[in-house]
Scaffold this motif. Structure first.
Motif, PDB file in Angstrom:
ATOM      1  N   ILE A 130     -55.932 -57.490  43.964  1.00 57.51           N
ATOM      2  CA  ILE A 130     -54.836 -57.292  44.799  1.00 57.51           C
ATOM      3  C   ILE A 130     -54.384 -58.861  45.473  1.00 57.51           C
ATOM      4  O   ILE A 130     -55.274 -59.314  45.683  1.00 57.51           O
ATOM      5  N   ILE A 131     -53.043 -58.982  45.223  1.00 60.60           N
ATOM      6  CA  ILE A 131     -52.653 -60.439  45.785  1.00 60.60           C
ATOM      7  C   ILE A 131     -51.974 -60.116  47.061  1.00 60.60           C
ATOM      8  O   ILE A 131     -51.221 -59.304  47.369  1.00 60.60           O
ATOM      9  N   ASP A 132     -52.941 -60.941  48.164  1.00 60.81           N
ATOM     10  CA  ASP A 132     -52.412 -60.852  49.406  1.00 60.81           C
ATOM     11  C   ASP A 132     -51.158 -61.518  49.773  1.00 60.81           C
ATOM     12  O   ASP A 132     -50.183 -61.233  50.378  1.00 60.81           O
ATOM     13  N   SER A 133     -51.234 -62.707  49.050  1.00 56.34           N
ATOM     14  CA  SER A 133     -49.916 -63.630  49.498  1.00 56.34           C
ATOM     15  C   SER A 133     -49.743 -64.795  48.265  1.00 56.34           C
ATOM     16  O   SER A 133     -50.754 -64.917  47.599  1.00 56.34           O
ATOM     17  N   ILE A 134     -48.850 -65.535  48.311  1.00 58.56           N
ATOM     18  CA  ILE A 134     -48.586 -66.549  47.356  1.00 58.56           C
ATOM     19  C   ILE A 134     -48.193 -67.925  48.388  1.00 58.56           C
ATOM     20  O   ILE A 134     -46.981 -67.742  48.900  1.00 58.56           O
ATOM     21  N   LYS A 135     -49.142 -68.725  48.165  1.00 55.37           N
ATOM     22  CA  LYS A 135     -49.003 -70.104  48.947  1.00 55.37           C
ATOM     23  C   LYS A 135     -48.915 -71.162  48.306  1.00 55.37           C
ATOM     24  O   LYS A 135     -49.857 -71.497  47.744  1.00 55.37           O
ATOM     25  N   ASP A 136     -47.992 -72.201  48.371  1.00 55.52           N
ATOM     26  CA  ASP A 136     -47.869 -73.333  47.718  1.00 55.52           C
ATOM     27  C   ASP A 136     -48.103 -73.245  46.113  1.00 55.52           C
ATOM     28  O   ASP A 136     -48.851 -73.966  45.479  1.00 55.52           O
ATOM     29  N   GLY A 137     -47.715 -72.021  45.562  1.00 55.39           N
ATOM     30  CA  GLY A 137     -47.782 -71.867  44.020  1.00 55.39           C
ATOM     31  C   GLY A 137     -49.110 -71.323  44.035  1.00 55.39           C
ATOM     32  O   GLY A 137     -49.494 -71.478  42.733  1.00 55.39           O
ATOM     33  N   GLN A 138     -50.085 -70.914  44.752  1.00 53.14           N
ATOM     34  CA  GLN A 138     -51.408 -70.637  44.607  1.00 53.14           C
ATOM     35  C   GLN A 138     -51.455 -69.036  44.895  1.00 53.14           C
ATOM     36  O   GLN A 138     -50.843 -68.806  46.269  1.00 53.14           O
ATOM     37  N   VAL A 139     -52.081 -68.321  43.976  1.00 56.01           N
ATOM     38  CA  VAL A 139     -52.299 -66.950  44.511  1.00 56.01           C
ATOM     39  C   VAL A 139     -53.550 -66.596  45.260  1.00 56.01           C
ATOM     40  O   VAL A 139     -54.661 -67.095  45.015  1.00 56.01           O
ATOM     41  N   ILE A 140     -53.299 -65.792  46.675  1.00 56.39           N
ATOM     42  CA  ILE A 140     -54.402 -65.632  47.471  1.00 56.39           C
ATOM     43  C   ILE A 140     -54.709 -64.148  47.293  1.00 56.39           C
ATOM     44  O   ILE A 140     -53.880 -63.365  47.713  1.00 56.39           O
ATOM     45  N   PHE A 141     -56.096 -63.791  46.828  1.00 55.79           N
ATOM     46  CA  PHE A 141     -56.158 -62.567  46.744  1.00 55.79           C
ATOM     47  C   PHE A 141     -56.967 -61.757  48.044  1.00 55.79           C
ATOM     48  O   PHE A 141     -57.300 -62.386  48.859  1.00 55.79           O
ATOM     49  N   LYS A 142     -56.773 -60.423  47.978  1.00 51.71           N
ATOM     50  CA  LYS A 142     -57.171 -59.843  49.234  1.00 51.71           C
ATOM     51  C   LYS A 142     -58.663 -59.853  49.097  1.00 51.71           C
ATOM     52  O   LYS A 142     -59.214 -59.413  48.204  1.00 51.71           O
TER      53      LYS A 142
END
Lengths: 190, 190
Positions: free
Chosen positions: B178-190
Motif C-alpha cells: 500500500i503506497i501512502d504517497s510519493i515524495k521526491d521520487g521516493q515511494v512511501i508505504f503505509k
C-alpha cells in the motif's frame, strides 16, 4: 498432446466449419491444470534448449506463457503489447500484425530494455493459423539481438499455411494440437 | 509483503511524483518467482474462504491471477475482456470503466456462461488506484449470481481513494503493498 485434443473435441465450439472457439479453457476462462500439463509438454519438446526468456503476445498468450515459464526455471515472461498505455516507454521494438478475427491491422511493441543481447527466447502463443501474429513477433525479435530458441504453440490450424512461413525461418516449431481440417462441425487432427 | 515492497523500491520508475511504473516485473516483463510468492500470500490472507473461481481484468491481471490460482486448488481463472473480438459470444455481463492511464472509457465483458450461480469469486488485480476498474468489475459481477469472496490487489495507491469505495461494498480487500504517497521520487508505504 492427448489431453489437449480431448479438451478441444469435447469443449471447443465450431462456427461455420472455420472458427474454433476455445473460450471455455484457453481464451476467456483459463484451465490452469491444463496449462500446467502444457508447460510440462513444452519442457519435454524443448529439452536441452537454453531458454532465458519467454516472449508472448497480448492477450491470450500471457496466462499460458506465465504457467509455462515455471517449467523453464521461472525465466521472466515478456509480452508484446497491443494496447500500449500513455505511460509506455517510447524506446520500443515494434512490428505490424493483421488480425483476421478483428479484421484490422495493429502494432505490437516490446520495450527495448526487456530484450537483452544474450537472451535465448522461447516464443509461446495460443494459436497459429495465418501465422501473422507469430511472424510479426519474429520480425520484432529480429530487430533486437536475442536468439530465438523455438516457438511453442498450443493449437495450430495447418490449413491456413502458418507453419510453412515459420519453418522457412529455421525456427523449431512445436504445436501441441494440430488441426488438419474441420468437417461437419468436427475437428480432424493431423 | 516485504519482497514486493523491496521490488517496488528498487525497480519501480516514478514519473512526475505520481505514476509508478512497474513494467520491470509486473506489467510488461513478468517476474514469475515473485508471482508465486504473491500467490502464497493471497492464500494466507484469504485462508478459510471458499473460492471456486478467480476473476481478473485484461491485461495486467491475467498472469498474476493464473499463478495465484495454483494456490487455490487450480480453480479456473476468468478474465473480463476489454478488447472483445468479433467471435465473442454476445450473451455477456458488461460494465463501463474509465481508464486514467489511457484517458478513455471502455467496456469490460464476461460471457454469462463463465459466471455460475454457485461461484465464489476471488477478484485479483494488479493495481488499485481510483478504484474505477475494480468497481466496474464488481458491478459486472453483481449482475450475475456469484458471491464475491474477496479482492486481492498487488499494489494499492491509497491517495486515490479507491479503497473506500470497495470497503463500502462489504468486500474483504487485501493489498500486498500500500503506497501512502510519493515524495521526491521516493515511494512511501503505509
Amino acid at each position: 498432446m492427448q489431453l489437449l485434443k480431448d479438451k478441444i473435441r469435447n469443449e471447443a465450439k465450431i462456427i461455420d466449419n472455420r472458427i474454433i472457439k476455445v473460450d471455455n479453457f484457453l481464451n476467456h476462462q483459463l484451465d490452469i491444470t491444463l496449462f500446467n500439463e502444457i508447460g510440462k509438454e513444452f519442457k519435454r519438446r524443448f529439452a536441452g534448449k537454453e531458454i532465458t526468456k519467454i516472449v508472448t503476445i497480448e492477450t491470450s498468450g500471457i496466462a499460458i506463457a506465465s504457467i509455462v515459464a515455471q517449467y523453464f526455471d521461472n525465466v521472466p515472461v515478456v509480452f508484446a503489447k497491443k494496447h500500449a498505455g500513455l505511460n509506455m516507454n517510447q524506446d520500443v521494438f515494434e512490428a505490424k500484425v493483421y488480425s483476421y478475427t478483428k479484421e484490422q491491422e495493429y502494432s505490437i511493441k516490446i520495450s527495448k530494455e526487456f530484450l537483452r543481447p544474450n537472451d535465448k527466447v522461447l516464443i509461446i502463443d495460443d494459436f497459429l493459423a495465418s501465422g501473422s501474429a507469430l511472424m510479426g513477433l519474429i520480425n520484432l525479435l529480429s530487430q533486437s539481438s536475442v536468439e530465438i530458441s523455438g516457438a511453442g504453440i498450443v493449437i495450430e490450424k495447418t490449413f491456413q499455411e502458418g507453419r510453412k512461413r515459420i519453418l522457412e525461418k529455421g525456427i523449431q516449431l512445436e504445436s501441441l494440437a494440430i488441426i488438419d481440417s474441420i468437417k461437419d462441425g468436427q475437428v480432424i487432427f493431423k
